[in-house]
Design an enzyme around this catalytic site. Structure first.
Site, short mmCIF file in Angstrom:
data_model
loop_
_atom_site.label_atom_id
_atom_site.label_comp_id
_atom_site.label_asym_id
_atom_site.label_seq_id
_atom_site.Cartn_x
_atom_site.Cartn_y
_atom_site.Cartn_z
N HIS A 1 0.83 -1.19 0.00
CA HIS A 1 0.00 0.00 0.00
C HIS A 1 0.87 1.25 0.00
O HIS A 1 1.80 1.36 0.79
CB HIS A 1 -0.93 -0.01 1.21
N TYR B 1 4.90 14.67 -22.33
CA TYR B 1 4.29 14.51 -21.00
C TYR B 1 3.43 13.25 -20.88
O TYR B 1 2.49 13.21 -20.11
CB TYR B 1 3.51 15.77 -20.60
#
EC number: 5.4.99.62
Length: 132
Positions: A20, A121
């Protein structure tokens, strides 16, 4: 032989090892990868494989709670942004930071998957969620 999911053993291993809040990145052909960060190079030629194709495959196999993009994608590659937004599900937060901050954040990822993408990008950092 594995029947479902990602067949690339390096990607499968990285995804299996995520906890996590751990992060991975998927980048275009020109994304600079910091020294010491694992690079999984999938690029076979300019534009192949595409960023969005790899993103979609990874999203099928990874629980994501947050996705980070460079702010500049909004003005310099809006069609790619639209494709990313379409690939993400509602519960996956989308965060924008400057491209310079994005490159600094790459030091904190477990791996960067390099694609052959050749549009500006076309990079994303995915933060791992938890299934329970």
């Amino acid at each position: 032989m594995k029947k479902h999911g990602i067949l690339n053993s390096d990607i499968a291993k990285v995804l299996t090892d995520l906890g996590h809040t751990d992060k991975i990145a998927i980048g275009d052909a020109g994304l600079p990868i910091p020294e010491g960060v694992k690079k999984i190079d999938l690029a076979i030629s300019l534009s192949d494989p595409s960023f969005i194709k790899i993103l979609k495959v990874v999203l099928e196999d990874m629980k994501v709670e947050e996705a980070i993009l460079a702010e500049e994608i909004k003005t310099h590659n809006p069609s790619q942004l639209k494709a990313v937004e379409s690939a993400l599900i509602e519960e996956e937060r989308l965060v924008f930071i400057s491209h310079e901050a994005f490159k600094r954040e790459l030091k904190n990822v477990k791996a960067v998957i390099r694609t052959g993408e050749a549009t500006p990008y076309s990079n994303i950092i995915l933060q791992s969620g938890v299934l329970f």
